[in-house]
Design an enzyme around this catalytic site. Structure first.
Site, mmCIF file in Angstrom:
data_model
loop_
_atom_site.group_PDB
_atom_site.id
_atom_site.type_symbol
_atom_site.label_atom_id
_atom_site.label_comp_id
_atom_site.label_asym_id
_atom_site.label_seq_id
_atom_site.Cartn_x
_atom_site.Cartn_y
_atom_site.Cartn_z
ATOM 1 N N ASP A 45 -0.469 18.354 10.007
ATOM 2 C CA ASP A 45 0.896 17.862 9.753
ATOM 3 C C ASP A 45 1.119 17.655 8.253
ATOM 4 O O ASP A 45 2.219 17.309 7.826
ATOM 5 C CB ASP A 45 1.211 16.596 10.569
ATOM 6 C CG ASP A 45 0.326 15.426 10.228
ATOM 7 O OD1 ASP A 45 -0.657 15.603 9.493
ATOM 8 O OD2 ASP A 45 0.615 14.300 10.709
ATOM 9 N N GLU A 183 -11.661 11.103 6.602
ATOM 10 C CA GLU A 183 -10.911 11.370 5.361
ATOM 11 C C GLU A 183 -11.052 10.199 4.392
ATOM 12 O O GLU A 183 -10.824 9.039 4.760
ATOM 13 C CB GLU A 183 -9.425 11.616 5.688
ATOM 14 C CG GLU A 183 -8.600 11.868 4.425
ATOM 15 C CD GLU A 183 -7.235 12.490 4.677
ATOM 16 O OE1 GLU A 183 -6.915 12.841 5.833
ATOM 17 O OE2 GLU A 183 -6.482 12.621 3.689
HETATM 18 O O1 KIV Z 1 -2.798 17.270 8.128
HETATM 19 C C1 KIV Z 1 -3.833 17.683 7.607
HETATM 20 O O2 KIV Z 1 -3.839 18.640 6.826
HETATM 21 C C2 KIV Z 1 -5.077 17.031 7.936
HETATM 22 C C3 KIV Z 1 -6.281 17.401 7.127
HETATM 23 C C4 KIV Z 1 -6.184 16.784 5.799
HETATM 24 C C5 KIV Z 1 -7.542 17.047 7.793
HETATM 25 O O3 KIV Z 1 -5.113 16.194 8.791
#
Ligand code: KIV
Length: 266
Positions: A45, A183
């Protein structure tokens, strides 16, 4: 390319092979990335930031996610296709969570979904997984909680936050997720989680000891420059390449140098 599945990802932890994941939002990029035998394409997202120009991921809708998943699916050659469930598509109740996850699978063509959060939403994650939809968890800095965090900063630094992240990861594993994204957490915390779980950890800003790594493709290609977290490594500078190409095109059109003979129909 060999078609990757959830089992491929689980087996990599056993065989101690690193898992490779990149975000992807469109057909052309999916073709390019999957041609290099990447394990997982994540329709993140983060497309809210890097494709739609929003300040954060909160406005992204389930229809946005399905639209981009379909595009990626058409270009994907063999990678496991995972799609993020956007903000408020799974938090409200179990029925919504299953319905929206099912739309991502049935309409978008993804093979799994990713959901942000721990024990607070464990009933929804269990319900999605029980409905035969594979789930990846996402702990640490969860961008959908930006208004609670106040800013994008490293998580899990206090003893309490450290312990909570470990118990969240264990609880998610227990209800059936097959991998977890960590993260922006300290490397030692990510190492501890990786050692305690049977399922793989996939790090983004979580150091060297995770079972795999993920980056936002527009960050690592040098396309998105509004902000660049410390954990990003730029493997290319496509932003500058594009600007130079466009500048050359404009100059050549103005100077009458384009089109040339080979570009003209007789
Ligand atoms: O939305 C995204 O790109 C993510 C990644 C950073 C893992 O959740």
């Amino acid at each position: 390319m060999n078609k990757k599945t959830v089992l491929t990802i689980l087996n990599k932890k056993q065989s101690k092979e690193k898992i490779t994941m990149l975000t992807c939002y469109d057909y052309v990029t999916a073709k390019l990335i999957s041609s290099q035998d990447i394990d997982v394409l994540l329709v993140g997202d983060s497309l809210g930031n890097v494709k739609l120009g929003y300040e954060n991921t909160l406005p992204v809708t389930i229809d946005d996610m399905i639209y981009h998943t379909k595009s990626v699916k058409r270009g994907n050659d063999g990678a496991l296709l995972v799609t993020d469930m956007p903000f408020m598509s799974y938090e409200i109740n179990i029925e919504d969570a299953i319905k929206n996850a099912a739309r991502i699978i049935k309409e978008g063509g993804a093979q799994a979904v990713k959901v942000e959060g721990g024990i607070e939403i464990i009933d929804k994650i269990k319900a999605i997984s029980d409905a035969k939809i594979p789930v990846i968890g996402h702990l640490g800095l969860t961008p959908q909680a930006i208004n609670k965090f106040g800013s994008f900063k490293v998580q899990g630094r206090t003893k309490e936050a450290h312990n909570k992240l470990i118990s969240d990861a264990q609880a998610l594993e227990k209800v059936g997720i097959f991998a977890v994204v960590l993260e922006a957490v300290p490397e030692q915390l990510a190492k501890e989680v990786t050692e305690r779980l049977k399922i793989p950890t996939i790090g983004i800003g979580a150091g060297r000891y995770c079972d795999g790594q993920v980056l936002v493709v527009d960050d690592m290609l040098g396309m998105f420059t509004d902000f660049t977290p410390k954990f990003v490594k730029k493997y290319a500078n496509l932003g500058e390449t594009i600007k130079t190409a466009v500048k050359n095109y404009i100059d050549e059109v103005k100077e009458g140098k384009f089109p040339q003979k080979e570009n003209i129909y007789k």
